[in-house]
Design a protein around this motif. Structure first.
Motif, PDB file in Angstrom:
ATOM      1  N   VAL A   1       4.952   1.339  -3.238  1.00 18.96           N
ATOM      2  CA  VAL A   1       4.870   1.227  -1.775  1.00 18.96           C
ATOM      3  C   VAL A   1       3.430   0.933  -1.360  1.00 18.96           C
ATOM      4  N   TYR A   2       2.492   1.688  -1.879  1.00 21.66           N
ATOM      5  CA  TYR A   2       1.098   1.497  -1.492  1.00 21.66           C
ATOM      6  C   TYR A   2       0.549   0.159  -1.969  1.00 21.66           C
ATOM      7  N   LEU A   3       0.938  -0.263  -3.129  1.00 18.62           N
ATOM      8  CA  LEU A   3       0.489  -1.572  -3.607  1.00 18.62           C
ATOM      9  C   LEU A   3       1.076  -2.691  -2.746  1.00 18.62           C
ATOM     10  N   ASN A   4       2.331  -2.529  -2.306  1.00 20.59           N
ATOM     11  CA  ASN A   4       2.918  -3.510  -1.387  1.00 20.59           C
ATOM     12  C   ASN A   4       2.130  -3.558  -0.084  1.00 20.59           C
ATOM     13  N   ARG A   5       1.721  -2.422   0.402  1.00 17.92           N
ATOM     14  CA  ARG A   5       0.943  -2.360   1.649  1.00 17.92           C
ATOM     15  C   ARG A   5      -0.416  -3.038   1.468  1.00 17.92           C
ATOM     16  N   ILE A   6      -1.035  -2.798   0.328  1.00 18.79           N
ATOM     17  CA  ILE A   6      -2.332  -3.432   0.062  1.00 18.79           C
ATOM     18  C   ILE A   6      -2.183  -4.949   0.018  1.00 18.79           C
ATOM     19  N   ARG A   7      -1.141  -5.429  -0.631  1.00 14.40           N
ATOM     20  CA  ARG A   7      -0.926  -6.880  -0.720  1.00 14.40           C
ATOM     21  C   ARG A   7      -0.694  -7.500   0.654  1.00 14.40           C
ATOM     22  N   LYS A   8      -0.031  -6.775   1.520  1.00 19.16           N
ATOM     23  CA  LYS A   8       0.254  -7.277   2.871  1.00 19.16           C
ATOM     24  C   LYS A   8      -0.867  -6.956   3.867  1.00 19.16           C
ATOM     25  N   LYS A   9      -1.966  -6.341   3.324  1.00 24.53           N
ATOM     26  CA  LYS A   9      -3.107  -5.959   4.163  1.00 24.53           C
ATOM     27  C   LYS A   9      -2.699  -4.999   5.281  1.00 24.53           C
ATOM     28  N   MET A  10      -1.740  -4.158   4.975  1.00 22.57           N
ATOM     29  CA  MET A  10      -1.334  -3.099   5.894  1.00 22.57           C
ATOM     30  C   MET A  10      -2.162  -1.852   5.599  1.00 22.57           C
ATOM     31  N   PRO A  11      -2.414  -1.008   6.591  1.00 27.63           N
ATOM     32  CA  PRO A  11      -3.096   0.269   6.297  1.00 27.63           C
ATOM     33  C   PRO A  11      -2.200   1.158   5.438  1.00 27.63           C
ATOM     34  N   LEU A  12      -2.809   1.954   4.589  1.00 24.27           N
ATOM     35  CA  LEU A  12      -2.014   2.827   3.708  1.00 24.27           C
ATOM     36  C   LEU A  12      -1.279   3.896   4.504  1.00 24.27           C
ATOM     37  N   GLN A  13      -1.895   4.397   5.571  1.00 27.08           N
ATOM     38  CA  GLN A  13      -1.284   5.414   6.430  1.00 27.08           C
ATOM     39  C   GLN A  13      -0.680   6.561   5.605  1.00 27.08           C
ATOM     40  N   ALA A  14      -1.538   7.134   4.775  1.00 29.92           N
ATOM     41  CA  ALA A  14      -1.112   8.232   3.891  1.00 29.92           C
ATOM     42  C   ALA A  14      -1.523   9.572   4.491  1.00 29.92           C
ATOM     43  N   ASP A  15      -0.548  10.414   4.789  1.00 26.21           N
ATOM     44  CA  ASP A  15      -0.844  11.718   5.386  1.00 26.21           C
ATOM     45  C   ASP A  15      -1.798  12.571   4.543  1.00 26.21           C
TER      46      ASP A  15
ATOM     47  N   ASN B   1      -5.940  -6.390  -9.248  1.00 28.26           N
ATOM     48  CA  ASN B   1      -7.157  -6.699  -8.499  1.00 28.26           C
ATOM     49  C   ASN B   1      -7.847  -5.433  -7.988  1.00 28.26           C
ATOM     50  N   LEU B   2      -7.796  -4.394  -8.823  1.00 26.98           N
ATOM     51  CA  LEU B   2      -8.428  -3.126  -8.494  1.00 26.98           C
ATOM     52  C   LEU B   2      -9.287  -2.681  -9.669  1.00 26.98           C
ATOM     53  N   ASP B   3     -10.363  -1.929  -9.385  1.00 25.51           N
ATOM     54  CA  ASP B   3     -11.168  -1.392 -10.479  1.00 25.51           C
ATOM     55  C   ASP B   3     -10.714   0.038 -10.783  1.00 25.51           C
TER      56      ASP B   3
ATOM     57  N   HIS C   1       1.451   1.043 -13.691  1.00 27.79           N
ATOM     58  CA  HIS C   1       2.792   0.555 -14.047  1.00 27.79           C
ATOM     59  C   HIS C   1       3.748   0.827 -12.879  1.00 27.79           C
ATOM     60  N   ALA C   2       3.303   0.472 -11.696  1.00 23.80           N
ATOM     61  CA  ALA C   2       4.097   0.740 -10.493  1.00 23.80           C
ATOM     62  C   ALA C   2       5.423  -0.009 -10.515  1.00 23.80           C
ATOM     63  N   GLU C   3       6.399   0.602  -9.863  1.00 21.71           N
ATOM     64  CA  GLU C   3       7.718  -0.028  -9.758  1.00 21.71           C
ATOM     65  C   GLU C   3       7.629  -1.247  -8.838  1.00 21.71           C
ATOM     66  N   SER C   4       8.265  -2.319  -9.251  1.00 27.15           N
ATOM     67  CA  SER C   4       8.283  -3.542  -8.438  1.00 27.15           C
ATOM     68  C   SER C   4       9.481  -3.486  -7.486  1.00 27.15           C
ATOM     69  N   HIS C   5       9.215  -3.478  -6.185  1.00 27.26           N
ATOM     70  CA  HIS C   5      10.279  -3.403  -5.177  1.00 27.26           C
ATOM     71  C   HIS C   5       9.744  -3.922  -3.849  1.00 27.26           C
ATOM     72  N   ASN C   6      10.545  -3.858  -2.810  1.00 24.58           N
ATOM     73  CA  ASN C   6      10.141  -4.353  -1.491  1.00 24.58           C
ATOM     74  C   ASN C   6       9.956  -3.233  -0.467  1.00 24.58           C
ATOM     75  N   TYR C   7       9.913  -2.000  -0.916  1.00 26.40           N
ATOM     76  CA  TYR C   7       9.744  -0.886   0.018  1.00 26.40           C
ATOM     77  C   TYR C   7       8.329  -0.873   0.595  1.00 26.40           C
ATOM     78  N   LEU C   8       8.258  -0.551   1.884  1.00 23.13           N
ATOM     79  CA  LEU C   8       6.968  -0.433   2.566  1.00 23.13           C
ATOM     80  C   LEU C   8       6.764   0.945   3.192  1.00 23.13           C
ATOM     81  N   TYR C   9       7.820   1.750   3.214  1.00 25.68           N
ATOM     82  CA  TYR C   9       7.767   3.044   3.892  1.00 25.68           C
ATOM     83  C   TYR C   9       8.523   4.091   3.075  1.00 25.68           C
ATOM     84  N   PHE C  10       8.158   5.346   3.290  1.00 24.25           N
ATOM     85  CA  PHE C  10       8.939   6.441   2.709  1.00 24.25           C
ATOM     86  C   PHE C  10       8.661   7.711   3.490  1.00 24.25           C
ATOM     87  N   VAL C  11       9.601   8.620   3.442  1.00 16.40           N
ATOM     88  CA  VAL C  11       9.481   9.906   4.120  1.00 16.40           C
ATOM     89  C   VAL C  11      10.271  10.928   3.312  1.00 16.40           C
TER      90      VAL C  11
END
Length: 347
Positions: free
Chosen positions: A229-243, A200-202, A301-311
């Motif tokens: 991770v970012y696609l999961n955030r988009i689906r959950k309508k969370m901010p990307l919060q990318a440094d 659902n992105l152009d 071709h993003a990896e399918s997982h349940n991660y929402l955060y990383f550092v």
């Protein structure tokens, strides 16, 4: 009898003179006339060059520049100069040299990647073809061209897919830009467009997200996981919060893209910019840098997982620790902050 001897002598002198003339002509045209030791040299003739410019550039490469000029004149070259990149091989004679620079424009490979802005791209390309950086930037930012092709000033950088392409050196600024549009359309084939639609992105949004992914990790094998991770955030309508978007916003606000920022501070998260993904939901209005193909395909071709955060992983440099919950992420983030404090990195 005396007259016959005179006539014979005159005839012999004529034959000798003719022979000398023919030898000189043959030598001027067909004898090797290169003075360099390498196997080949390239001559770059600009669109507005005159014969004097060509002669000046060729002279250091030739044993006898004057004989080249004479042959070139006899072959009508000064009135028919062609721009481009031409090959002069070791041992070439004047006739071969003239034929080469008159009609054998040789294409070359042009490469670019990881450019942060259109200005940087223009500078990079200007190092490789005849068009200068101002001409290129003017072509890149032509509003009519952008409007006609579905781009704007924020998304324009995404039209240039980093790779190696074959161009003639004398390609003009608009010629380069128009070719890149064709390459962009070729890149966004049916398979990639289908993948983008499934997300659902152009394409412009894919590229903007890919730029963040590339800035987050230099490890190509990790990019599909970061993208996930970012696609999961988009689906959950969370901010990307990318440094990296905050760093870009700070540089843009300061008008200094050479600024080095190693650490994002809490106060930076309040920066008022559409590129600050801590304050603004969704994907930024355009790419914060030029993503390479591996980053674009990592999003598609993003990896399918349940991660929402990383550092950043302090024990496996270059890679990251991923977390499914905020509590788990906070533990990882605390470990990272302790490490970066120990390194004395304040900015």
């Amino acid at each position: 009898m005396y007259i016959k001897k005179i006539l014979l002598i005159i005839s012999l002198l004529g034959v000798i003179a003719g022979g000398v003339f023919v030898y000189k002509v043959y030598t001027a045209i067909f004898s090797p006339n290169t003075a360099f030791e390498n196997e080949k040299a390239y001559v770059y003739i600009a669109s507005d060059d005159r014969f004097s410019d060509v002669y000046e550039q060729l002279s250091p490469l030739l044993k006898n520049p004057e004989s080249f000029a004479d042959v070139a004149s006899k072959k009508g070259y000064p009135a028919n100069i062609k721009p481009g990149r031409f090959l002069v091989k070791k041992g070439m004679n004047n006739n071969e040299i003239v034929n080469s620079i008159r009609s054998r424009n040789i294409p070359m490979d042009i490469s670019f990647n990881n450019q942060e802005r259109l200005e940087n791209l223009a500078g990079r390309i200007a190092e490789q073809i005849e068009a200068d950086s101002l001409e290129l930037l003017t072509a890149f930012t032509d509003r009519e061209f952008l409007d006609q092709n579905g781009f704007n000033m924020e998304t324009a950088l995404g039209m240039y897919i980093p790779n190696t392409y074959e161009f003639f050196w004398n390609t003009g600024a608009e010629g380069f830009r128009d070719r890149m549009l064709k390459e962009y359309k070729r890149f966004w084939n049916e398979e990639r467009l289908s993948r983008a639609e499934a997300l659902n992105l152009d394409p412009s949004e894919i590229i903007a997200l890919a730029a963040i992914v590339q800035k987050e990790t230099a490890k190509v094998d990790e990019r599909p996981r970061v993208a996930g991770v970012y696609l999961n955030r988009i689906r959950k309508k969370m901010p990307l919060q990318a440094d990296p978007t905050v760093i870009y916003a700070l540089k843009k606000e300061a008008g200094d893209f050479n600024m080095v920022i190693k650490r994002v501070l809490n106060k930076d998260l309040q920066t008022d910019s559409p590129y600050n993904t801590y304050r603004n939901p969704g994907i930024p209005p355009g790419p914060i840098a030029m993503p390479d193909i591996s980053s674009i395909d990592a999003v598609l071709h993003a990896e399918s997982h349940n991660y929402l955060y990383f550092v950043a992983d302090t024990k496996n440099f270059g890679y990251h620790k991923f977390a499914r919950t905020l509590a788990e992420h906070n533990r990882n983030a605390r470990e990272y902050r302790q490490w970066i404090d120990s390194q004395g990195v304040n900015r």
